[in-house]
Each structure stands twice: as structure tokens, then as C-alpha cells.
Design a protein around this motif. Structure first.
Motif, PDB file in Angstrom:
ATOM      1  N   ALA A 128      51.616  21.043  48.444  1.00 51.39           N
ATOM      2  CA  ALA A 128      50.784  22.141  48.595  1.00 51.39           C
ATOM      3  C   ALA A 128      50.619  22.566  46.952  1.00 51.39           C
ATOM      4  CB  ALA A 128      51.287  22.994  49.325  1.00 51.39           C
ATOM      5  N   GLY A 129      49.593  23.401  46.723  1.00 51.02           N
ATOM      6  CA  GLY A 129      49.437  23.986  45.465  1.00 51.02           C
ATOM      7  C   GLY A 129      48.859  25.194  45.683  1.00 51.02           C
ATOM      8  N   PRO A 130      48.741  26.254  44.490  1.00 51.97           N
ATOM      9  CA  PRO A 130      48.333  27.503  44.598  1.00 51.97           C
ATOM     10  C   PRO A 130      46.631  27.467  44.659  1.00 51.97           C
ATOM     11  CG  PRO A 130      48.958  27.206  42.397  1.00 51.97           C
ATOM     12  CD  PRO A 130      49.319  26.082  43.219  1.00 51.97           C
ATOM     13  N   ASP A 131      46.016  28.451  45.205  1.00 47.89           N
ATOM     14  CA  ASP A 131      44.378  28.382  45.188  1.00 47.89           C
ATOM     15  C   ASP A 131      43.917  28.653  43.788  1.00 47.89           C
ATOM     16  OD1 ASP A 131      45.268  28.147  47.837  1.00 47.89           O
ATOM     17  OD2 ASP A 131      43.828  29.901  48.382  1.00 47.89           O
ATOM     18  N   ILE A 132      44.550  29.560  43.019  1.00 42.31           N
ATOM     19  CA  ILE A 132      44.427  29.815  41.788  1.00 42.31           C
ATOM     20  C   ILE A 132      44.656  29.047  40.673  1.00 42.31           C
ATOM     21  CG2 ILE A 132      44.166  31.659  39.903  1.00 42.31           C
ATOM     22  CD1 ILE A 132      44.044  33.680  41.995  1.00 42.31           C
ATOM     23  N   GLU A 133      44.170  28.148  40.055  1.00 40.38           N
ATOM     24  CA  GLU A 133      44.856  27.096  39.215  1.00 40.38           C
ATOM     25  C   GLU A 133      44.382  27.302  37.810  1.00 40.38           C
ATOM     26  OE1 GLU A 133      46.568  24.927  38.690  1.00 40.38           O
ATOM     27  OE2 GLU A 133      47.171  23.695  40.654  1.00 40.38           O
ATOM     28  N   SER A 134      45.154  26.522  36.992  1.00 45.31           N
ATOM     29  CA  SER A 134      44.880  26.774  35.499  1.00 45.31           C
ATOM     30  C   SER A 134      43.630  25.740  35.158  1.00 45.31           C
ATOM     31  CB  SER A 134      46.121  26.305  34.767  1.00 45.31           C
ATOM     32  OG  SER A 134      46.328  24.853  34.946  1.00 45.31           O
ATOM     33  N   ASP A 135      43.060  25.792  34.358  1.00 37.61           N
ATOM     34  CA  ASP A 135      42.046  24.911  33.789  1.00 37.61           C
ATOM     35  C   ASP A 135      42.486  23.649  33.700  1.00 37.61           C
ATOM     36  OD1 ASP A 135      38.890  25.292  32.434  1.00 37.61           O
ATOM     37  OD2 ASP A 135      40.281  23.737  31.498  1.00 37.61           O
ATOM     38  N   PHE A 136      43.774  23.341  32.898  1.00 31.44           N
ATOM     39  CA  PHE A 136      44.380  22.329  32.812  1.00 31.44           C
ATOM     40  C   PHE A 136      44.510  21.431  33.935  1.00 31.44           C
ATOM     41  CE2 PHE A 136      48.113  19.536  32.396  1.00 31.44           C
ATOM     42  CZ  PHE A 136      48.086  18.835  31.173  1.00 31.44           C
ATOM     43  N   ASN A 137      45.138  22.072  35.109  1.00 33.69           N
ATOM     44  CA  ASN A 137      45.463  21.321  36.304  1.00 33.69           C
ATOM     45  C   ASN A 137      44.093  20.842  36.899  1.00 33.69           C
ATOM     46  OD1 ASN A 137      48.014  21.410  35.909  1.00 33.69           O
ATOM     47  ND2 ASN A 137      48.512  23.047  37.113  1.00 33.69           N
ATOM     48  N   ASN A 138      43.183  21.836  37.065  1.00 31.80           N
ATOM     49  CA  ASN A 138      41.853  21.445  37.741  1.00 31.80           C
ATOM     50  C   ASN A 138      41.000  20.885  37.010  1.00 31.80           C
ATOM     51  OD1 ASN A 138      40.402  22.945  40.413  1.00 31.80           O
ATOM     52  ND2 ASN A 138      38.928  22.500  39.003  1.00 31.80           N
ATOM     53  N   PHE A 139      40.894  20.698  35.845  1.00 32.37           N
ATOM     54  CA  PHE A 139      39.997  19.939  35.000  1.00 32.37           C
ATOM     55  C   PHE A 139      40.630  18.891  33.979  1.00 32.37           C
ATOM     56  CE2 PHE A 139      37.271  23.534  36.086  1.00 32.37           C
ATOM     57  CZ  PHE A 139      36.454  22.901  37.051  1.00 32.37           C
ATOM     58  N   GLN A 164      43.189  34.299  29.977  1.00 33.65           N
ATOM     59  CA  GLN A 164      43.892  33.165  30.443  1.00 33.65           C
ATOM     60  C   GLN A 164      42.687  32.444  31.331  1.00 33.65           C
ATOM     61  OE1 GLN A 164      47.536  33.201  32.838  1.00 33.65           O
ATOM     62  NE2 GLN A 164      48.277  31.640  31.285  1.00 33.65           N
ATOM     63  N   ASP A 165      42.263  31.058  31.090  1.00 35.35           N
ATOM     64  CA  ASP A 165      41.565  30.327  31.948  1.00 35.35           C
ATOM     65  C   ASP A 165      42.060  29.913  33.067  1.00 35.35           C
ATOM     66  OD1 ASP A 165      39.255  31.108  30.152  1.00 35.35           O
ATOM     67  OD2 ASP A 165      39.655  29.310  28.918  1.00 35.35           O
ATOM     68  N   ASN A 166      41.629  30.742  34.350  1.00 33.64           N
ATOM     69  CA  ASN A 166      41.926  30.138  35.614  1.00 33.64           C
ATOM     70  C   ASN A 166      40.772  29.994  36.276  1.00 33.64           C
ATOM     71  OD1 ASN A 166      44.818  30.061  35.113  1.00 33.64           O
ATOM     72  ND2 ASN A 166      44.872  32.356  35.691  1.00 33.64           N
ATOM     73  N   VAL A 167      40.909  29.352  37.278  1.00 28.82           N
ATOM     74  CA  VAL A 167      39.812  29.055  38.341  1.00 28.82           C
ATOM     75  C   VAL A 167      40.556  29.006  39.730  1.00 28.82           C
ATOM     76  CG1 VAL A 167      38.749  27.501  36.582  1.00 28.82           C
ATOM     77  CG2 VAL A 167      40.279  26.617  38.247  1.00 28.82           C
ATOM     78  N   LEU A 168      39.533  29.382  40.728  1.00 28.22           N
ATOM     79  CA  LEU A 168      39.627  29.031  42.003  1.00 28.22           C
ATOM     80  C   LEU A 168      39.808  27.531  42.084  1.00 28.22           C
ATOM     81  CD1 LEU A 168      37.935  31.703  44.224  1.00 28.22           C
ATOM     82  CD2 LEU A 168      40.307  31.885  43.316  1.00 28.22           C
ATOM     83  N   ARG A 169      40.602  27.009  42.710  1.00 30.10           N
ATOM     84  CA  ARG A 169      40.580  25.394  42.472  1.00 30.10           C
ATOM     85  C   ARG A 169      39.270  24.741  43.218  1.00 30.10           C
ATOM     86  NH1 ARG A 169      45.595  23.511  46.262  1.00 30.10           N
ATOM     87  NH2 ARG A 169      44.933  24.159  48.450  1.00 30.10           N
ATOM     88  N   PRO A 192      46.678  18.732  52.266  1.00 27.89           N
ATOM     89  CA  PRO A 192      45.687  19.581  52.738  1.00 27.89           C
ATOM     90  C   PRO A 192      45.320  21.122  52.365  1.00 27.89           C
ATOM     91  CG  PRO A 192      47.555  19.231  54.216  1.00 27.89           C
ATOM     92  CD  PRO A 192      47.905  18.913  52.857  1.00 27.89           C
ATOM     93  N   GLY A 193      44.543  21.641  51.908  1.00 30.94           N
ATOM     94  CA  GLY A 193      44.440  22.887  51.533  1.00 30.94           C
ATOM     95  C   GLY A 193      43.116  23.299  51.227  1.00 30.94           C
ATOM     96  N   ARG A 194      42.730  24.674  50.863  1.00 32.13           N
ATOM     97  CA  ARG A 194      41.638  25.562  50.634  1.00 32.13           C
ATOM     98  C   ARG A 194      41.179  25.116  49.197  1.00 32.13           C
ATOM     99  NH1 ARG A 194      44.062  30.533  52.256  1.00 32.13           N
ATOM    100  NH2 ARG A 194      43.958  30.764  54.787  1.00 32.13           N
ATOM    101  N   THR A 195      39.881  25.161  49.267  1.00 35.07           N
ATOM    102  CA  THR A 195      39.133  24.805  47.883  1.00 35.07           C
ATOM    103  C   THR A 195      37.926  25.715  47.933  1.00 35.07           C
ATOM    104  OG1 THR A 195      38.095  23.014  48.981  1.00 35.07           O
ATOM    105  CG2 THR A 195      39.894  22.305  47.586  1.00 35.07           C
TER     106      THR A 195
END
Ligand code: PHE
Length: 352
Positions: A128-139, A164-169, A192-195
Motif C-alpha cells: 500500500a502507499g499514501p493517497d497524496i504522493e510526490s511528483d517524483f513517485n507519481n510521475f 512542495q509538488d505533491n499530487v493526489l496519486r 489495491p488502492g484509491r486513485t
């Protein structure tokens, strides 16, 4: 020379106590400040030296016996009380349940349970991972650099947190990155998780669910990927004949990439999955792009892998005949009554 009391009698008295209060009364009687033992101790001073020694020893011995017996009896009573309490609080599971008060399991939860069960049987573990992600991990780590047109494929919710550039994954793929950064291959996970994406109509909701799959080892192939997905879909839809096709596609984080469609027919508004001449897109997948492995400190000359991502709402709607995706998140109790699952008769395929 002996004491005016008999230790056997005192022990009997303590052992016949039924409550902690009764034990306490006897304890005070003998060990309390004005109790028997301290009073006798006080008198010792007046005795001749040889008697003082003997009586002192006897008193100490008696004191220890009383202390031990009191403690043992207290524990006995406490355990009995606890046992009584537990018996009283136990639930009779043979009673028939009341449908009206048990509530229902949401189809999304039910779908996630099934997915975990099927992949669990194939030795995948759940990450599992968090719903709010860093730009690095998501993109970026997934080979989607800034200004890359692929960022436009997904309508991102940006979260500005102190510059800080965060996104909702926008997908569960950032958990691929998290997992590869923290563990060494072999890796075999589902997520499995929310997006979240800024999109809303009868087939899109701004919050939705995905399940990601990632396998990294020395010899994973596209054939392994295909057979895994085919097996999963047959199990999930509980069908033995599955008509499917893989279409070439593009994702920056897989190379080559594909999308998988399954055939379906719609008769009298009832959808039948697995046969027919119409196609439904069900998932995206491919071989992990070596650049992504390198971004996650995995030697791409030694390791390779495959990944896939599926929409959980799509899978639920197809399996349970739900037509409007928004119903899934309307919080309508009547809807849940109709589409939900009784928590007491969840059947997995292995039980059918
Ligand atoms: N992350 C992709 C999406 O959301 C799906 C995908 C996952 C494709 C893994 C390939 C591999 O569309």
C-alpha cells in the motif's frame, strides 16, 4: 513457646473467602498496622533475648505464609471474576442474524477481497502507499518527466504544500516505485488502492480504485504477464472460456505496453463477459521499462519485470451488473442493500 494463633486456621479462613473484600478484611486483621502480627512484633522487645529470637522467627514465618496465601487467593478470585464476566459477555453465534442491523459489504470492498484472494493464491503479497504522493513517485520515477505529454493523459489534482509538488496519486503505479526503492528483487506484489483524477460522468468518478501488479525477477516475460492476467480474469469472473485480446498500447513506464480487452455480449440489458463480438477494455500492462528499474536503483541488466493496472470499479460493475459508476459512491443505503453483500455469507470461489 508458640503463637496464640494457628497458621492452618488462618490459611483455611483466607481460602474460604469469596470476594476480594473478604480477603482484605482478614489481611488487615493480621497484617494491618494494628493487626495481629505488628502488635505481636511490638511486644517482642519485652521478652528475654532467647525467646525474642524464636518468637520473632515464628512471627516472620507466619507473616510470609499469610502474605502468600492472601496474594494467591486474590488472584484466584480475580480469575474467577474474569471468567464469569467473559461467560456473561460471550455472544451466541448460533443465533440467526438480523439482516436489518448487520449492514452490507460494499461491492468495491468485495471486489478487493476477491482480487487479494486470487493473487494471494499465486503468492503475491499486498502493498500500500499514501493517497497524496510526490511528483517524483507519481510521475518522474515512472519515466513521465515534467512537460511530458503523458502527464496530460491524466487530469491531475495538484496539492500545493509549502511549495512542495505533491499530487493526489493518479494511479497506483507510484507504489511500484516505493516498493522497488525499499526492497530488492524478487518482487511480486499487488496494490489495491484509491486513485484520483479530475473527471466525472457515468463512467468516471474523481476518486476511484485501481489494483496494480508488479513482478520483478531475473526472467519474467510477457508470456508470464499474459498467462497471469488470463488466469486472474477467469477466476474473477468465474468463467472457464474467456475470449480476450491484447492490443499494443503506450505507457511511459512499460515497454512494450499493451491493453487487454475482454469480449462481451449484451442481451436484454444483461451483460455477459467472456464471449461475443464486442470488446471492453479492462486493463493496461507491459514489461517494466528498464529506465524505471534504474530510477529505482535496480540493475536493469540483471533484472526485468512486468506490471499491470486495472480499474476496480470497472471490474465490479461488470461482475455485479452495476450500470452507473456514480451509484458506487452516492452513500445510498437502498443502493447498498441491493448491491451489497451480506458479511455472513461471503463465498469465495474455492467454497462454491
Ligand atoms: N498506471 C496505468 C494507468 O493508470 C495502468 C498501468 C499500470 C499500465 C501498470 C501499465 C502497467 O492507466
Amino acid at each position: 513457646m508458640s503463637l496464640s494463633v494457628d497458621s492452618v486456621d488462618i490459611i483455611k479462613k483466607i481460602k474460604s473467602c469469596k470476594t476480594l473484600q473478604e480477603v482484605e478484611v482478614i489481611r488487615l486483621e493480621y497484617l494491618g498496622k494494628k493487626g495481629f502480627i505488628p502488635s505481636e512484633m511490638k511486644l517482642l522487645g519485652k521478652l528475654p533475648i532467647d525467646q525474642k529470637k524464636i518468637k520473632g522467627q515464628e512471627l516472620n514465618k507466619l507473616k510470609n505464609i499469610i502474605e502468600d496465601t492472601v496474594n494467591d487467593q486474590k488472584i484466584l478470585i480475580e480469575n474467577k471474576d474474569l471468567e464469569k464476566k467473559l461467560k456473561h459477555e460471550s455472544v451466541d453465534i448460533t443465533l440467526p442474524h438480523n439482516e436489518e442491523v448487520t449492514g452490507k459489504i460494499h461491492p468495491i470492498s468485495q471486489t478487493i477481497f476477491s482480487i487479494i484472494e486470487i493473487f494471494g493464491n499465486l503468492n503475491y503479497t499486498v502493498e500500500a502507499g499514501p493517497d497524496i504522493e510526490s511528483d517524483f513517485n507519481n510521475f518522474s520515477a515512472l519515466n513521465i518527466p515534467l512537460h511530458h505529454p503523458a502527464r496530460e493523459m491524466q487530469d491531475t489534482f495538484y496539492v500545493n504544500n509549502n511549495g512542495q509538488d505533491n499530487v493526489l496519486r493518479t494511479h497506483t503505479s507510484p507504489v511500484q516505485v516505493r516498493t522497488m526503492l525499499k526492497s530488492k528483487p524478487p518482487i511480486k506484489i499487488i496494490v489495491p488502492g484509491r486513485t484520483y483524477r479530475s473527471d466525472s460522468d457515468s463512467t468516471h468518478t474523481p476518486m476511484f480504485h485501481q489494483v496494480e501488479g508488479l513482478v520483478v525477477n531475473k526472467d519474467a516475460t510477457m508470456a508470464d504477464l499474459k498467462s497471469t492476467l488470463i488466469l486472474f480474469l477467469k477466476e474473477f469472473f468465474e468463467i472457464d472460456n474467456l475470449k480476450y485480446r491484447f492490443r499494443p498500447s503506450y505507457f511511459p513506464f512499460t515497454e512494450p505496453s499493451a491493453e487487454m480487452d475482454v469480449a462481451y455480449t449484451k442481451k436484454n440489458n444483461v451483460l455477459k463477459i467472456g464471449e461475443g463480438d464486442d470488446w471492453l477494455e479492462i486493463l493496461g500492462c507491459g514489461m517494466v521499462n528498464p529506465k524505471v528499474l534504474e530510477n529505482c536503483n535496480i540493475d536493469s541488466t540483471a533484472y526485468q519485470g512486468f506490471a499491470f493496472g486495472m480499474g476496480i470499479e470497472r471490474l465490479s460493475m461488470l461482475k455485479y451488473g452495476i450500470t452507473d459508476m456514480r451509484g458506487l459512491f452516492d452513500l445510498n443505503v437502498k443502493w447498498l442493500d441491493h448491491y451489497g453483500f451480506s458479511p455472513l455469507d461471503l463465498k469465495t470461489r474455492s467454497e462454491i
